[in-house]
Design a protein around this motif. Structure first.
Motif, PDB file in Angstrom:
ATOM      1  N   SER A  32      -3.820   8.666   3.504  1.00  0.00           N
ATOM      2  CA  SER A  32      -2.578   8.043   3.937  1.00  0.00           C
ATOM      3  C   SER A  32      -1.584   9.158   4.219  1.00  0.00           C
ATOM      4  O   SER A  32      -0.992   9.723   3.304  1.00  0.00           O
ATOM      5  N   LEU A  33      -1.448   9.476   5.499  1.00  0.00           N
ATOM      6  CA  LEU A  33      -0.613  10.597   5.898  1.00  0.00           C
ATOM      7  C   LEU A  33       0.592  10.106   6.670  1.00  0.00           C
ATOM      8  O   LEU A  33       0.486   9.188   7.470  1.00  0.00           O
ATOM      9  N   GLY A  34       1.723  10.714   6.441  1.00  0.00           N
ATOM     10  CA  GLY A  34       2.921  10.347   7.167  1.00  0.00           C
ATOM     11  C   GLY A  34       4.150  10.989   6.574  1.00  0.00           C
ATOM     12  O   GLY A  34       4.083  11.658   5.538  1.00  0.00           O
ATOM     13  N   VAL A  35       5.260  10.767   7.222  1.00  0.00           N
ATOM     14  CA  VAL A  35       6.517  11.374   6.800  1.00  0.00           C
ATOM     15  C   VAL A  35       7.042  10.712   5.528  1.00  0.00           C
ATOM     16  O   VAL A  35       6.628   9.602   5.166  1.00  0.00           O
ATOM     17  N   SER A 155     -15.189   3.600  -7.847  1.00  0.00           N
ATOM     18  CA  SER A 155     -13.909   4.305  -7.749  1.00  0.00           C
ATOM     19  C   SER A 155     -13.459   4.440  -6.302  1.00  0.00           C
ATOM     20  O   SER A 155     -14.266   4.407  -5.382  1.00  0.00           O
ATOM     21  N   GLN A 156     -12.159   4.560  -6.143  1.00  0.00           N
ATOM     22  CA  GLN A 156     -11.555   4.859  -4.859  1.00  0.00           C
ATOM     23  C   GLN A 156     -10.593   6.021  -5.076  1.00  0.00           C
ATOM     24  O   GLN A 156      -9.889   6.059  -6.093  1.00  0.00           O
ATOM     25  N   THR A 157     -10.580   6.957  -4.130  1.00  0.00           N
ATOM     26  CA  THR A 157      -9.631   8.059  -4.172  1.00  0.00           C
ATOM     27  C   THR A 157      -8.756   7.954  -2.935  1.00  0.00           C
ATOM     28  O   THR A 157      -9.261   7.868  -1.822  1.00  0.00           O
ATOM     29  N   ILE A 158      -7.453   7.941  -3.163  1.00  0.00           N
ATOM     30  CA  ILE A 158      -6.488   7.795  -2.080  1.00  0.00           C
ATOM     31  C   ILE A 158      -5.640   9.062  -2.034  1.00  0.00           C
ATOM     32  O   ILE A 158      -5.049   9.452  -3.042  1.00  0.00           O
ATOM     33  N   TYR A 159      -5.604   9.695  -0.879  1.00  0.00           N
ATOM     34  CA  TYR A 159      -4.828  10.912  -0.689  1.00  0.00           C
ATOM     35  C   TYR A 159      -3.579  10.575   0.110  1.00  0.00           C
ATOM     36  O   TYR A 159      -3.679  10.064   1.217  1.00  0.00           O
ATOM     37  N   THR A 160      -2.400  10.871  -0.448  1.00  0.00           N
ATOM     38  CA  THR A 160      -1.169  10.709   0.302  1.00  0.00           C
ATOM     39  C   THR A 160      -0.609  12.095   0.595  1.00  0.00           C
ATOM     40  O   THR A 160      -0.799  13.024  -0.186  1.00  0.00           O
ATOM     41  N   GLY A 161       0.054  12.219   1.715  1.00  0.00           N
ATOM     42  CA  GLY A 161       0.644  13.512   2.013  1.00  0.00           C
ATOM     43  C   GLY A 161       1.242  13.574   3.400  1.00  0.00           C
ATOM     44  O   GLY A 161       1.103  12.663   4.205  1.00  0.00           O
ATOM     45  N   ASP A 162       1.905  14.668   3.623  1.00  0.00           N
ATOM     46  CA  ASP A 162       2.517  14.970   4.912  1.00  0.00           C
ATOM     47  C   ASP A 162       2.144  16.407   5.231  1.00  0.00           C
ATOM     48  O   ASP A 162       2.708  17.340   4.648  1.00  0.00           O
ATOM     49  N   GLU A 163       1.184  16.566   6.121  1.00  0.00           N
ATOM     50  CA  GLU A 163       0.668  17.912   6.396  1.00  0.00           C
ATOM     51  C   GLU A 163       1.745  18.853   6.936  1.00  0.00           C
ATOM     52  O   GLU A 163       1.611  20.064   6.838  1.00  0.00           O
ATOM     53  N   ARG A 164       2.834  18.320   7.435  1.00  0.00           N
ATOM     54  CA  ARG A 164       3.930  19.172   7.909  1.00  0.00           C
ATOM     55  C   ARG A 164       4.696  19.805   6.757  1.00  0.00           C
ATOM     56  O   ARG A 164       5.473  20.721   6.954  1.00  0.00           O
TER      57      ARG A 164
END
Length: 179
Positions: A32-35, A155-164
């Motif tokens: 889950s990527l976004g600002v 199991s589920q692994t959820i990655y959140t982040g903003d590569e910028r």
């Protein structure tokens, strides 16, 4: 201790709807990527709360790299969990909204929701749980591999982040993983 009913959540954007769909499909790894402010952590907290309340999982891990975003504030007093709670402040507010304050406190005290820094992850296995990796743009390639290899049955692994926002963009495991 029983979970509160919490509040209902309705995805507001197409990306939030898509993220919730991917999570409900049971995908083992979800990005889950976004600002900042796009609702990544809120959707993840809602989904994990629903899974916990319905007893479809036994545990929630909240993980993040230990990466400074600027000047250091020095040592934060308290236990490791108290120090990590500062770093997960917004995510914990989302969980409080969806689980209720009393049930969230119970989950934290009982270890049903566990806060971890990536540096302490060796030796863990994720079974029948959801692991939410916040600020994943701060993970190195080796740390990404370590997190990915923890995933076990149910199991589920959820990655959140903003590569910028990667502090060292050339070393960002997120950037190298999603490219």
């Amino acid at each position: 201790f029983q979970p509160s009913k919490g509040i209902e959540f309705y995805p507001r954007t197409d990306n939030q709807k898509l993220l919730l769909r991917y999570l409900r499909e049971g995908r083992q790894q979800v990005y889950s990527l976004g600002v900042v402010g796009s609702g990544k952590s809120m959707v993840c907290a809602y989904y994990a709360s629903e899974m916990l309340k319905s007893r479809k999982i036994d545990k929630i891990y909240l993980l993040r790299p230990n990466v400074s975003a600027g000047k250091s504030h020095g040592a934060i007093p308290g236990t490791l969990q108290e120090k990590l709670a500062v770093l997960f402040g917004q995510t914990l507010l989302h969980f409080e909204k969806f689980l209720g304050k009393g049930f969230l406190e119970y989950c934290l005290a009982s270890g049903t929701i566990e806060l971890l820094s990536i540096e302490y992850l060796r030796g863990y296995s994720f079974e029948n749980c959801i692991a939410i990796v916040e600020e994943s743009q701060g993970l190195t390639e080796d740390q990404f591999e370590m997190v990915m290899t923890r995933a076990g049955t149910g199991s589920q692994t959820i990655y959140t982040g903003d590569e910028r926002q990667a502090v060292e963009a050339d070393k960002s495991g997120l950037r190298k993983t999603v490219d």
